[in-house]
Scaffold this motif. Structure first.
Motif, short mmCIF file in Angstrom:
data_model
loop_
_atom_site.label_atom_id
_atom_site.label_comp_id
_atom_site.label_asym_id
_atom_site.label_seq_id
_atom_site.Cartn_x
_atom_site.Cartn_y
_atom_site.Cartn_z
N VAL A 32 0.99 -1.35 -0.09
CA VAL A 32 -0.16 -0.04 -0.11
C VAL A 32 0.81 1.24 -0.21
CG1 VAL A 32 -1.69 1.36 1.24
CG2 VAL A 32 -1.70 -1.11 1.31
N SER A 33 0.55 1.96 -1.00
CA SER A 33 1.33 3.47 -1.02
C SER A 33 0.66 4.58 -0.30
CB SER A 33 1.81 3.81 -2.44
OG SER A 33 2.70 3.05 -3.00
N VAL A 185 4.14 -4.26 3.15
CA VAL A 185 4.69 -2.93 2.82
C VAL A 185 3.80 -1.63 2.74
CG1 VAL A 185 6.30 -1.64 1.09
CG2 VAL A 185 6.29 -3.99 1.54
N LEU A 186 4.16 -0.66 3.35
CA LEU A 186 3.56 0.74 3.41
C LEU A 186 4.60 1.58 3.02
CD1 LEU A 186 1.08 2.10 4.05
CD2 LEU A 186 1.48 2.84 6.43
N PHE A 187 4.39 2.12 1.80
CA PHE A 187 5.11 2.94 1.03
C PHE A 187 5.11 4.33 0.86
CE2 PHE A 187 7.27 4.11 -3.09
CZ PHE A 187 8.59 3.39 -2.87
N SER A 199 1.65 -0.68 -6.08
CA SER A 199 0.62 -1.19 -5.03
C SER A 199 -0.53 -1.76 -5.53
CB SER A 199 0.37 0.56 -4.39
OG SER A 199 1.31 1.11 -3.94
N SER A 200 -1.24 -2.45 -4.55
CA SER A 200 -2.64 -2.81 -4.74
C SER A 200 -3.71 -1.66 -4.24
CB SER A 200 -2.84 -4.24 -3.59
OG SER A 200 -2.39 -4.04 -2.52
N ARG A 201 -3.25 -0.74 -3.41
CA ARG A 201 -4.07 0.06 -3.14
C ARG A 201 -3.17 1.55 -2.68
NH1 ARG A 201 -7.05 0.43 2.16
NH2 ARG A 201 -5.43 -1.08 2.76
N VAL A 218 -5.94 -0.40 -7.04
CA VAL A 218 -5.32 -0.38 -8.37
C VAL A 218 -5.91 -1.45 -9.04
CG1 VAL A 218 -3.26 -0.46 -9.57
CG2 VAL A 218 -3.33 0.56 -7.22
N PRO A 219 -6.26 -1.14 -10.43
CA PRO A 219 -7.25 -2.05 -11.25
C PRO A 219 -6.42 -2.97 -11.97
CG PRO A 219 -7.10 0.11 -12.16
CD PRO A 219 -6.21 0.00 -10.96
N VAL A 220 -5.20 -3.37 -11.64
CA VAL A 220 -4.46 -4.29 -12.39
C VAL A 220 -3.78 -5.41 -11.22
CG1 VAL A 220 -2.36 -4.56 -13.58
CG2 VAL A 220 -3.74 -2.62 -14.11
#
Length: 251
Positions: A32-33, A185-187, A199-201, A218-220
């Motif tokens: 997640v970013s 991971v928090l980025f 990211s996934s979100r 994130v749509p991928v």
């Protein structure tokens, strides 16, 4: 893996809470970013999570347990690699194990060399940090973060000082590492494209004081290549996030 419950924080030099009743959560294994304007308080979230700053009120939980008084529950990688210049690369990697204690020197060296191989730095353990390129130093710093043994990694703009080509190479490298290790991971980043590629979100700081983080999926799916950035859904998300950040800066 990480949960903020109505967290409040105020700097001594300020007359307002920069974090004001913030609640959010990160699931185990997520990447997640967090994005937002400079100075909005993104890094403060990290410093609260690793107890470099004391919260005013609320609770922070990692793995379902309060962090108060705990150690070793997260690894933190700041913008600068902060490798000690007088130590070899290997000895820099041994530092978190030395701090934790209870590990023999031989075991520390074994783990350090194994992790150097994992991040593509086999044979570089005896070098000094100033003998490494910028990208290699960041990989070494990431390896040191891994050797905290923590499942939660906090990465605070780790590639911001790198040149463009090195930065995109490091983004691809980090994604490969995450897909292999499945750490949480928090980025933090200022780069919207970097955020959506990794990211996934994406969590957006909507205002200061920070009262909430707006979440965008994130749509991928993974695995990813840079070609995914040209897909219509990714382009639309990129423009949506840039527009949101522009409105915040001009507000």
């Amino acid at each position: 893996m990480l949960e903020f419950q109505n967290v409040v924080f105020q700097y001594d030099s300020e007359d307002f809470n920069i974090i004001d009743g913030l609640s959010f959560h990160i699931e185990k294994g997520e990447f997640v970013s967090v994005i937002g304007p400079s100075g909005c308080g993104k890094s403060t979230i990290f410093r609260l999570t690793n107890q470099l700053l004391p919260k005013k009120s609320g609770e922070i939980l990692v793995g379902g347990e309060k962090i108060d008084g705990r150690r070793g529950y997260c690894g933190y990688m700041p913008q600068r690699d902060l490798l000690f210049p007088w130590r070899s690369v290997r000895d820099n990697l041994c530092l978190p194990m030395e701090i934790r204690g209870g590990i023999s020197r031989a075991e520390m060296v074994r783990r350090a060399d194994e992790t150097l191989a994992h991040v593509g730095l086999t044979g570089w353990g005896d070098k000094r940090p100033d003998e490494l390129s910028g990208g290699m130093r960041q990989r070494a710093a990431f390896a040191r973060t891994l050797l905290t043994g923590s499942e939660l990694l906090l990465l605070d703009e780790p590639f911001s000082a790198l040149d463009f080509l090195t930065r995109i190479n490091m983004q691809e490298w980090l994604l490969d590492q995450w897909e292999s290790d499945h750490k949480t991971v928090l980025f933090i980043t200022h780069d919207v494209e970097e955020a959506i590629f990794l990211s996934s979100r994406v969590l957006v700081v909507e205002e200061t004081p920070i009262r909430r983080l707006v979440s965008f999926d994130v749509p991928v799916s993974y695995p990813r290549t840079r070609a995914c950035l040209t897909e219509p859904g990714m382009l639309a998300l990129r423009e949506q996030l840039i527009d949101l950040l522009r409105r915040e800066v001009s507000a």
